[in-house]
Every structure is written in structure tokens, then in C-alpha cells.
Design a protein around this motif. Structure first.
Motif, PDB file in Angstrom:
ATOM      1  N   GLN A 118       0.822  -1.207   0.000  1.00 45.31           N
ATOM      2  CA  GLN A 118       0.000   0.000   0.000  1.00 45.31           C
ATOM      3  C   GLN A 118       0.850   1.249   0.000  1.00 45.31           C
ATOM      4  O   GLN A 118       0.487   2.250  -0.625  1.00 45.31           O
ATOM      5  CB  GLN A 118      -0.953  -0.024   1.204  1.00 45.31           C
ATOM      6  CG  GLN A 118      -2.028  -1.069   1.092  1.00 45.31           C
ATOM      7  CD  GLN A 118      -2.800  -0.980  -0.216  1.00 45.31           C
ATOM      8  OE1 GLN A 118      -2.871  -1.922  -0.981  1.00 45.31           O
ATOM      9  NE2 GLN A 118      -3.353   0.185  -0.479  1.00 45.31           N
ATOM     10  N   ARG A 121       1.907   1.785  -3.419  1.00 42.55           N
ATOM     11  CA  ARG A 121       0.761   2.217  -4.207  1.00 42.55           C
ATOM     12  C   ARG A 121       0.465   3.694  -3.979  1.00 42.55           C
ATOM     13  O   ARG A 121       0.135   4.433  -4.896  1.00 42.55           O
ATOM     14  CB  ARG A 121      -0.459   1.388  -3.843  1.00 42.55           C
ATOM     15  CG  ARG A 121      -1.531   1.429  -4.909  1.00 42.55           C
ATOM     16  CD  ARG A 121      -2.605   0.409  -4.683  1.00 42.55           C
ATOM     17  NE  ARG A 121      -2.443  -0.755  -5.531  1.00 42.55           N
ATOM     18  CZ  ARG A 121      -2.729  -1.979  -5.151  1.00 42.55           C
ATOM     19  NH1 ARG A 121      -3.164  -2.205  -3.935  1.00 42.55           N
ATOM     20  NH2 ARG A 121      -2.568  -2.981  -5.976  1.00 42.55           N
TER      21      ARG A 121
ATOM     22  N   ALA B 313     -13.227   4.632   1.753  1.00 41.50           N
ATOM     23  CA  ALA B 313     -13.115   4.594   0.294  1.00 41.50           C
ATOM     24  C   ALA B 313     -14.034   5.636  -0.322  1.00 41.50           C
ATOM     25  O   ALA B 313     -13.725   6.203  -1.375  1.00 41.50           O
ATOM     26  CB  ALA B 313     -13.470   3.212  -0.219  1.00 41.50           C
ATOM     27  N   ASP B 314     -15.159   5.882   0.355  1.00 40.98           N
ATOM     28  CA  ASP B 314     -16.091   6.881  -0.161  1.00 40.98           C
ATOM     29  C   ASP B 314     -15.517   8.283  -0.089  1.00 40.98           C
ATOM     30  O   ASP B 314     -15.873   9.163  -0.874  1.00 40.98           O
ATOM     31  CB  ASP B 314     -17.402   6.840   0.649  1.00 40.98           C
ATOM     32  CG  ASP B 314     -18.312   5.736   0.139  1.00 40.98           C
ATOM     33  OD1 ASP B 314     -19.250   5.361   0.851  1.00 40.98           O
ATOM     34  OD2 ASP B 314     -18.047   5.252  -0.987  1.00 40.98           O
ATOM     35  N   SER B 316     -12.198   9.347  -0.311  1.00 44.11           N
ATOM     36  CA  SER B 316     -11.283   9.605  -1.426  1.00 44.11           C
ATOM     37  C   SER B 316     -10.456   8.365  -1.705  1.00 44.11           C
ATOM     38  O   SER B 316     -10.365   7.465  -0.880  1.00 44.11           O
ATOM     39  CB  SER B 316     -10.346  10.767  -1.109  1.00 44.11           C
ATOM     40  OG  SER B 316      -9.285  10.296  -0.309  1.00 44.11           O
ATOM     41  N   GLU B 317      -9.859   8.348  -2.883  1.00 45.22           N
ATOM     42  CA  GLU B 317      -9.083   7.177  -3.247  1.00 45.22           C
ATOM     43  C   GLU B 317      -7.820   7.082  -2.398  1.00 45.22           C
ATOM     44  O   GLU B 317      -7.343   5.990  -2.101  1.00 45.22           O
ATOM     45  CB  GLU B 317      -8.725   7.248  -4.730  1.00 45.22           C
ATOM     46  CG  GLU B 317      -8.628   5.885  -5.369  1.00 45.22           C
ATOM     47  CD  GLU B 317      -8.040   5.953  -6.755  1.00 45.22           C
ATOM     48  OE1 GLU B 317      -8.617   6.681  -7.581  1.00 45.22           O
ATOM     49  OE2 GLU B 317      -7.002   5.320  -6.977  1.00 45.22           O
ATOM     50  N   THR B 318      -7.303   8.236  -2.027  1.00 42.40           N
ATOM     51  CA  THR B 318      -6.100   8.235  -1.198  1.00 42.40           C
ATOM     52  C   THR B 318      -6.383   7.568   0.137  1.00 42.40           C
ATOM     53  O   THR B 318      -5.596   6.782   0.636  1.00 42.40           O
ATOM     54  CB  THR B 318      -5.608   9.681  -0.940  1.00 42.40           C
ATOM     55  OG1 THR B 318      -5.754  10.414  -2.155  1.00 42.40           O
ATOM     56  CG2 THR B 318      -4.181   9.687  -0.486  1.00 42.40           C
ATOM     57  N   GLN B 320      -8.601   5.387   0.686  1.00 39.39           N
ATOM     58  CA  GLN B 320      -8.792   3.959   0.465  1.00 39.39           C
ATOM     59  C   GLN B 320      -7.458   3.233   0.509  1.00 39.39           C
ATOM     60  O   GLN B 320      -7.320   2.195   1.133  1.00 39.39           O
ATOM     61  CB  GLN B 320      -9.468   3.745  -0.883  1.00 39.39           C
ATOM     62  CG  GLN B 320      -9.811   2.307  -1.179  1.00 39.39           C
ATOM     63  CD  GLN B 320     -10.462   2.165  -2.537  1.00 39.39           C
ATOM     64  OE1 GLN B 320     -10.187   2.924  -3.453  1.00 39.39           O
ATOM     65  NE2 GLN B 320     -11.331   1.182  -2.664  1.00 39.39           N
ATOM     66  N   LYS B 321      -6.468   3.820  -0.160  1.00 40.26           N
ATOM     67  CA  LYS B 321      -5.153   3.193  -0.156  1.00 40.26           C
ATOM     68  C   LYS B 321      -4.523   3.276   1.222  1.00 40.26           C
ATOM     69  O   LYS B 321      -3.898   2.344   1.688  1.00 40.26           O
ATOM     70  CB  LYS B 321      -4.239   3.894  -1.171  1.00 40.26           C
ATOM     71  CG  LYS B 321      -4.638   3.669  -2.603  1.00 40.26           C
ATOM     72  CD  LYS B 321      -3.659   4.364  -3.533  1.00 40.26           C
ATOM     73  CE  LYS B 321      -4.260   4.485  -4.924  1.00 40.26           C
ATOM     74  NZ  LYS B 321      -3.563   5.479  -5.744  1.00 40.26           N
TER      75      LYS B 321
END
Lengths: 301, 369, 251
Positions: A118, A121, B313-314, B316-318, B320-321
Motif C-alpha cells: 500500500q 501504491r 473509500a467513499d 477519497s481514493e487516497t 482507500q489506499k
């Protein structure tokens, strides 16, 4: 692909070619497994983050190439050093607290693996990156009669043998190697001879990680570099280690055999079904020979 | 069954009450008013909870670390996918579209039993159970344990993953099987977005949890836990430890199979990702964080961790990661510092509440001179 | 009372050395036999061979007239041989009561045990054993919290629940205080007659208190056998054990 295309008829040329490819595949697996063998064989540590060490090595190479323009061949030793340092840190901060808990080491290193994947990523994004193998000649394939093998894979074969030989030399011909083997045999006794087992373990883990880093630098040139690439090596690497019995010669033999078997199966069916058959075979083999191909005669403690 | 006489945590009645409270709370969610899309997501959490329970049973109580609970889960999911797909097909159009794309001219023999829904369901439970039985016998008769078992389950999982990807004509390979309609039981379609589906998933989770709890409280459960602590001793008391281990292993597989079936009902989709390595290890993460010795902990952790993941995740994508990175960190911290998970921490804290009998303290005896 | 255990030419040999060397031994039913010998004489290995924990490389183990060589451990246990280990093996995370419950093995089948909660019919025997080992006060405690001596007695109790005809005890008093050792010898004396006991021991005071017959092992072979007095005075034993002082001073 239809169901009826499953079996390929036998013909000599392509078959021999696939045998040779099998050797190079074995070399790849051996290279992936080399560091793991050392770590597991010496310390009994099951490092589930080993695939990610390989991945970090590949990204490290990518970074050095794209940001500093460092030639690929020079990236190899640099990747070794870079990932060795990472390994040293992981050992210091985590592994050393879990020596007496092998299953927990397995789990904790998986956590490290998650963090590394992660982390990469987040920094680089999920798209595949490209490592350019230099010199350009290595990007070609060798073609002699029916033999058709990429030069890079031949290079990897050679490099792997060199690294295996080098590792053997370190283990059996240097003072450090003697210490490692002493600690491997009997930690307490080694300590009573003034050997600092802690340092030995730290250096050994770093060395194993470094080997993964070099592997990653080379593997990066094989296909692409992406955060999940470690997954594709960890299971095979472990199977090589476990089938071989957990030490250097065992891994060399098992990687060669498994690589060849995989190639042969792939020739007759196709790659993924071959993997399935191979894994099932390994599982059955381990059930009857849990000590692997070359069981170590462990001294009674 | 008061364990150490002084800790409310171990009191049987208190435990059952806690479970009833938990399931009661979860059951009223649709009533309190959640949107259909949310209901579907929550139903999915019930599936994850089941998987965490299956890991907890096999690992926390049985002492068997299986990194391949995805195997029965995935196999059952594929059987369910086939069942649901065949519900859609008619005698005029017997061949699913992905097979036509793969140039199949007739329905493969393996797929034919799935014409009948009840047979499909039986296969969805039976096939994984059979495979886990054979696999279990193979491993435990040879007295394999610990890390060995972990690696072997991982290898088998990978093998099945390869198969699912590769046997495209049968499994639709990488793309997966997407039955166009929801599952039909007794002629009634079960809408994945309905409270009905949610309660069904929750119901299966409840049944699975209570069955597991019951088993653990029986003598079988005591023997299994004893085997975890000292397999040899149990052997020397006349029990075939391998037999018990296989039974626990298969039972865990059965729970995972049920989870797979429910999942495909909800998602109307199955692909090789069900057999992915990270997913199977996440199940272990949930159980570890919640406390592998606690079914309750496993359930709560699975729900909470997945809820956090969805919510983040809702944003932001950051995020989520970053969440997965944080999860990795949590996992490392739990393994290192909190081996009994959050449930274990809870157990310790509850122990401070004065309750009944003596508090559990080690015997203070004079040392042997 | 006939011969309940017979070892015929029992051998365990590795490439480089032999641990148990064509051992011949006979134990009568109801007897309390002590197995003594210097470290490395093969006492624990002999127990391992009898109970199936290690594979023999030669010879036979005959229990109650039947050849049990090569059987799996749990099968041998079901035939009526119970074993207490050198390092006390109890289930530390379970309570004393649960430990004994596990030991109660009416039906070893897993599915039967799923339906079984602890039967009351076993209660009488349960109470009897708890009384014998003296742990009545400690039933609800985690076994991991017991003292060393109590752990040993718990394990003895667990082995006893199965009503084995032959009990093998490996250094039962290791690590015990004098009072604990004495209590153990009382337990053993109560068992004698209705059970056959074979006890491996180093503590000669204890051996003196309990033994009917003593077998001395040395280098995997039977060196001498007889009553305490006979063995004490045997010159071969004196030579092997502690030089000329013999075994009387050994503890």
C-alpha cells in the motif's frame, strides 16, 4: 480456447526448448527463494514480506533509472544495498521480538507486506512501471535452431548461479559464515563462545532481503513493475524452500526440479493448469516428506 | 461453566446475552431505515463476519492456521454462480453467453447438474466439503502443523485460483460469471437490495455462530482446544487427534462455503478474486484483530473493519489506499502486542469488575526447597 | 496374576549408536516396577517404544498377551496403557475440571462428543480420582496456575481416569518437595495391586518407598533386577552407578 485444445502433441524441438526454459524458470524461482532460504534456514523465520522485498527492489531500480539515470547493471548492487537496509530495519523493529513465535512471525510479516504494497501504491500509484534492461542486447532473444530464449533469462540464470555460489562461499568460507552456521546449529552454545546471535540474525536477515532486492531489480525487467508483483513470487519461493528442506543445496535442487516440471507440464497443457498440477504434487509430496528433499540431520538439543 | 470463577467475561449466561444483544441490534438496522444500497453492503458484512468466524473456529480454537479459507468459499461461490446462471437459462437457450464466446457448442457435463437448483445447492456445500476433507486428511494424518499447514493451504488456494482463471470455458475465467437475475428460491426472487436478503444473511450468520458456540461448549470443543495446546497429550488420552482436526477443519470449511453461497446471492457475481490470496489473509486479519479466541470478537472486527474500509473509500481514493496501509499496521501491532486481539483486551478489562467467586490468581505455594 | 507386559529383544538403533539394545523385560500384573539407570541408559526411550511414541527397529512389545508393537499411540492407550510424561503435560489454558473431563474417554469419537456434555454417571469415578490426587479445592482454576507438584498430580489423575491396567510414569517426582514426594508415594501405594505401575525414577528414597521390583538399565540393556536389597548390593550396579558407593546414596 476450446476444451479440445487442452493437450499439445509432442514434438522434439519445442520440447527441448521448453526444457531449457524450465531451467531459466528454475533460476528465477531460485533467485526469488535464495534470500528466503537463508532467512528460514538460519533463523526459522517465515518472511511473508519477501515478495514485497523483491517488489521494492524493482521499484528502487525504477526510481534510480528514471530519476538518476543510473545504468541497469549498476542498479543491481544498489538494489541489494537498498533493500538490505530495509531488511535490517524490519528485523530491528519487528522480527527480533518474535523469534520464539514462528506463526506470529508469519502473520506479522504479512502485515509488513500489506504496508509495503500500500505504501508503494500511495507513492507511485497502481499503474505498471517499466524498468529498462541495459545494455540493449539483453532485451533480445537468443535464437539457435529450435532454441528461442530471451537473453535476459539467460543472464538471470547466470546471475543466480553466481549469487548462489557467492552465498555458499560466504556461508562456508568466511568467518561470518562460520558464525551464522554456529548460531544455526545451536544458538545458546554459539552465544557461550562470544557470538552475538542478535547481530548475526540482523545481518542475515539484511542479507536475505538484499538478495530479494537484486532479484527484484532483475525481475523488473522481465515484465512490468507493479505493487502486487510480489504475490507472484512468494508462494513459489516458499514451495522451493520447503520442498528443498530449508537449506541452500536443497533449494538449488528443488528449484531446478520444480522449474523443469512446470515447463514440462506447461508444454503439454498450458501454464495455469500446469501450476495447479504442480502445486497439488508438491502438497502430496510434502505430506509424505515433510522434511523436504534433503532433510537436515538436526543435532539433538 | 464458570471458568476462572472471577471473570464476568467467561460467564456462560453473560456471553449468550451478549450474542443476543449483538444480533438483535444488527437485525433492527433495516427497520431503523437504511437505504437499499446500504442494506446490500451490510448483508455483505455478514458474509465477511462468517468468514472471520470460520477462521476463528479453525485457528483460535482448533490451533490450525489456514490461509486458504478462500478455497471452500470460492468453490461454493462458483457452484452458486453456476446454479444462479442456470436458473436464467432455458431449454431453448441452455448455454450461458460466456461459453458461447468460448466456442462451446453444448453445455459441459460438469455444468449439467446445475439445471436443478436443489442439486446446485447441494453441490455448493458438498464439493468444498469433500475437497476440504481430503485435504485435511492428507495434512493431519501426516501430523503436519503450524507454518507447514499455513503454507500448504496457501499453495492449494493459489492452485485453485489458477484453475479458476484458466478453465475459461467452464468458469468464464478472469471475467467471472454474472448471473443476470437474482436468486430464485421456491419461485420467489430474493432481491439483494431488500431487507429480506439482509435478514437472510444475518440469519445464516446467527445459525453458524450459535452452532459453533454450541460445539465449542461441548466435550468435542474441549478436546479440540486441548489438542491445540498439547496434541500429543490428547493422543495419549486415547483420542485420534487427526480425526478431530479434520472435523474442525471441515466444519470451518462448511461455514466458509455458506458464506460463499450467500455472497453470490448478494452480488450476483463470482470471479477468481474469491480465490485471491490477499482476501483469504484478510479473513485471518479480521479474526486476529477481533481476537481469534472469540467468535464475538471476530464478528465485530469483520464488520467494523470492513465498514471503515467502505466509508473511507467513499471519502477519497487516497484514503482507500491509506486504509489498507493502516490495516497492515494494525495487524502488525495486534500480532506483536495483543495476541488475543481486542477481545483479549476486553477480557482483561472486564476482569477488573468484581464478580462472583475468587479472582483467578496463580497458586501461592512455597517453592520446592 | 500373570505377566502383563513383556519386552522381547526390544531394540531402538540409529546409524551410529543403539539406545535400547535387545531389551528383555517382564512385568507381572499388579506389580510396582521401578526402572532406574544412569542418564542415557534408555529408560525414556523404552517408554516411548512401549507407548508407540517412537518406532522400534527390532523386537516386540507384548501387552496382555497381544503384540502391540507398531500400533499408533491412541490405539495403545485404548488397549489400557496410560503414560505420564517427564515434563508434566496438562492443558494449561483449561481448568482442572476441564482437564479431567478431557481425560474421561468413554467414547473417543468426535461426533459423539459433540452431543455429549459431561455425564453424571462418570461423577463417582471423577470424585474418586479427585479425592485420590487431592485437588478438590482447585477444580475451577486454570491448570496453568497450579504449582509444580499439583500439576504432576493432575496429570496422574488424568491418566487414571481411563482406568489403565498399566501405568507408565516418567520421573513423577521430578521437581517435587519432600512432602510432595511423600504424598505421591502414598498415591502410588494405593494404586498398587489394582493397577500395574512401571516408574522411571532417579530419587532413590522414593524408589525405596514404593518399589516391588527394580530393573536397572544400562546402555540399553538390563543390567540387574530384583528387590531393593538385591540391587543395592549387586556389584555390577555399584560399578556402573557411582563407583563403589552404589545406588544407596543416589538421589
Amino acid at each position: 480456447m476450446s476444451v479440445h485444445d487442452f493437450w499439445t502433441p509432442f514434438s522434439a524441438g519445442p520440447f527441448v526448448n521448453s526444457l531449457l526454459i524450465g531451467l531459466t524458470l528454475g533460476a528465477i524461482w531460485l533467485l526469488a527463494a535464495l534470500g528466503l532460504t537463508i532467512i528460514y534456514g538460519t533463523m526459522g523465520v517465515i518472511n511473508m514480506a519477501h515478495g514485497e522485498f523483491i517488489m521494492v527492489g524493482a521499484y528502487f531500480t525504477f526510481m534510480m533509472q528514471s530519476m538518476a539515470g543510473i545504468p541497469w547493471l549498476l542498479c543491481l548492487p544498489l538494489a541489494f544495498i537498498g533493500v538490505a537496509i530495509l531488511g535490517w530495519i524490519v528485523e530491528r523493529l519487528l522480527i527480533r521480538y518474535l523469534y520464539h513465535r514462528p506463526l506470529d512471525t508469519l502473520l506479522a510479516t504479512w502485515g509488513v507486506s500489506l504496508i509495503l504494497v500500500q505504501g508503494v501504491r500511495l507513492i507511485f500509484g497502481g499503474e505498471p512501471q517499466y524498468v529498462e534492461v541495459q545494455p540493449a542486447a539483453l532485451r533480445e532473444s537468443a535464437s539457435i535452431a529450435f532454441v528461442h530464449i530471451p537473453w535476459l533469462r539467460i543472464f538471470i540464470l547466470g546471475a543466480t548461479l553466481a549469487l548462489a555460489a557467492g552465498t555458499w562461499a560466504i556461508l562456508y568460507k568466511t568467518v561470518y559464515g562460520v558464525r551464522v552456521r554456529a548460531v544455526m546449529q545451536n544458538k545458546e552454545m554459539a552465544a557461550s563462545f562470544g557470538i552475538n546471535a542478535q547481530n548475526v540474525y540482523g545481518m542475515t536477515f539484511a542479507y536475505g532481503a538484499g538478495l530479494a532486492g537484486v532479484a527484484g531489480a532483475m525481475f523488473g525487467g522481465l515484465k512490468t513493475v507493479f505493487p502486487d508483483m510480489g504475490l507472484g513470487y512468494i508462494v513459489e519461493a516458499f514451495l522451493v524452500v520447503v520442498t528443498g528442506g530449508g537449506h541452500l543445496f536443497g533449494s538449488i535442487y528443488s528449484s531446478a526440479i520444480l522449474g523443469e516440471l512446470n515447463s514440462v507440464f506447461s508444454y503439454f497443457t498450458n501454464t495455469t493448469f500446469a501450476r495447479f498440477v504442480l502445486f497439488v504434487l508438491i502438497v502430496v509430496f510434502l505430506r509424505f516428506f515433510p522434511q523436504g528433499l534433503f532433510p537436515e540431520a538436526k543435532a539433538r538439543r | 461453566m464458570n471458568r476462572t470463577g472471577g471473570n464476568l467475561y467467561h460467564n456462560s449466561t453473560a456471553q449468550w446475552l451478549a450474542y443476543i444483544a449483538l444480533f438483535g441490534l444488527l437485525a433492527i438496522i433495516p427497520v431503523v431505515g437504511a437505504e437499499p444500497f446500504q442494506l446490500r453492503t451490510f448483508a455483505g458484512y455478514a458474509v465477511f463476519a462468517m468468514l472471520a468466524v470460520s477462521v476463528s473456529m479453525v485457528w483460535g480454537f482448533g490451533g490450525i492456521l489456514s490461509l486458504g479459507q478462500g478455497i471452500p468459499y470460492g468453490l461454493a461461490a462458483y457452484c452458486m454462480g453456476a446454479t444462479m446462471q442456470m436458473q436464467f437459462q432455458t431449454p431453448d437457450e441452455p448455454i450461458p453467453s460466456f461459453m458461447l464466446t468460448n466456442e462451446l457448442e453444448e453445455l459441459p457435463g460438469v455444468w449439467k447438474p446445475f439445471w436443478h437448483t436443489h442439486i446446485g445447492l447441494i453441490l455448493a456445500l458438498g464439493v468444498p466439503t469433500l475437497i476440504m476433507t481430503v485435504f485435511g486428511i492428507l495434512m493431519f494424518q501426516a501430523r503436519l502443523a503450524g507454518a507447514f499447514v499455513a503454507i500448504m493451504t496457501l499453495a492449494m488456494l493459489n492452485a485453485f485460483y489458477s484453475m479458476a482463471q484458466d478453465l475459461q470455458p467452464f468458469t468464464a475465467g478472469f471475467n467471472g460469471i454474472s448471473p443476470p437475475n437474482a436468486f430464485k428460491a421456491f419461485g420467489v426472487e430474493v432481491d439483494p437490495y431488500s431487507p429480506m436478503m439482509y435478514w437472510l444473511a444475518l440469519g445464516v450468520l446467527a445459525v453458524v455462530t450459535f452452532a459453533s458456540k454450541y460445539m465449542l461448549q461441548s466435550k468435542f470443543g474441549t478436546i479440540v482446544q486441548a489438542s491445540r495446546d498439547d496434541a500429543e497429550r490428547v493422543r495419549f488420552l486415547g483420542y485420534s487427534v487427526a480425526y478431530y482436526q479434520v472435523v474442525v477443519f471441515v466444519f470451518g470449511g462448511l461455514i466458509a462455503s455458506l458464506a460463499g453461497i450467500v455472497w453470490v446471492m448478494i452480488q450476483q457475481y463470482v470471479s477468481p478474486t474469491a480465490l485471491e490470496t490477499p482476501f483469504s489473509i484478510y479473513m485471518v486479519v479480521w479474526a486476529a484483530v477481533g481476537g481469534r479466541h472469540s467468535l464475538f470478537g471476530a464478528i465485530v472486527a469483520a464488520i467494523v473493519l470492513n465498514y471503515l474500509q467502505t466509508e473511507l473509500a467513499d471519502i477519497s481514493e487516497t484514503w482507500q489506499k491509506a486504509w489498507l496501509l493502516i490495516l497492515g499496521g494494525i495487524f502488525v501491532a495486534v500480532v506483536l502486542l495483543l495476541p488475543r486481539g481486542l477481545a483479549g483486551a476486553f477480557e482483561y478489562l472486564i476482569g477488573w469488575i468484581p464478580f462472583g467467586g475468587r479472582s483467578a490468581k496463580p497458586a501461592a505455594r512455597p517453592e520446592a526447597g | 496374576m500373570g505377566i502383563i507386559l513383556e519386552l522381547k529383544d526390544l531394540t531402538k538403533a540409529y546409524d551410529t549408536y543403539t539406545v535400547v539394545d535387545h531389551l528383555n523385560l517382564q512385568v507381572n500384573e499388579g506389580e510396582l516396577r521401578c526402572l532406574i539407570g544412569p542418564n542415557g541408559a534408555g529408560k525414556t526411550t523404552t517408554m516411548d517404544l512401549i507407548t508407540g511414541r517412537q518406532k522400534t527397529t527390532g523386537g516386540q512389545v507384548i501387552f496382555d498377551g497381544r503384540n502391540i508393537t507398531g500400533l499408533k499411540e491412541h490405539m495403545i492407550v485404548r488397549r489400557g496403557i496410560g503414560r505420564k510424561f517427564q515434563v508434566p503435560a496438562v492443558f494449561k489454558d483449561l481448568t482442572v475440571r476441564e482437564n479431567l473431563e478431557v481425560a474421561f474417554n468413554r467414547n473417543p469419537d468426535p461426533f459423539a462428543n459433540m452431543l455429549m456434555m459431561f455425564r453424571r454417571t462418570d461423577k463417582a469415578r471423577f470424585d474418586e480420582i479427585v479425592d485420590l490426587i487431592g485437588l478438590g479445592e482447585r477444580l475451577g482454576e486454570r491448570a496453568g496456575y497450579l504449582s509444580h507438584g499439583e500439576t504432576q498430580w493432575l496429570e496422574i489423575g488424568m491418566v487414571l481416569t481411563q482406568n489403565p491396567r498399566l501405568l507408565l510414569m516418567d520421573e513423577p517426582t521430578a521437581g517435587m518437595t519432600e512432602q510432595e514426594t511423600h504424598k505421591t508415594s502414598q498415591i502410588f501405594n494405593r494404586l498398587r495391586g489394582s493397577h500395574t505401575l512401571v516408574v522411571v525414577e532417579h530419587d532413590m528414597t522414593f524408589v525405596r518407598e514404593i518399589a516391588d521390583v527394580i530393573s536397572v538399565l544400562h546402555m540399553g540393556k538390563l543390567l540387574a533386577q530384583g528387590t531393593m536389597a538385591e540391587v543395592e548390593n549387586d556389584p555390577k550396579v555399584r560399578e556402573v552407578y557411582l563407583g563403589a558407593e552404589g545406588i544407596s546414596d543416589a538421589t
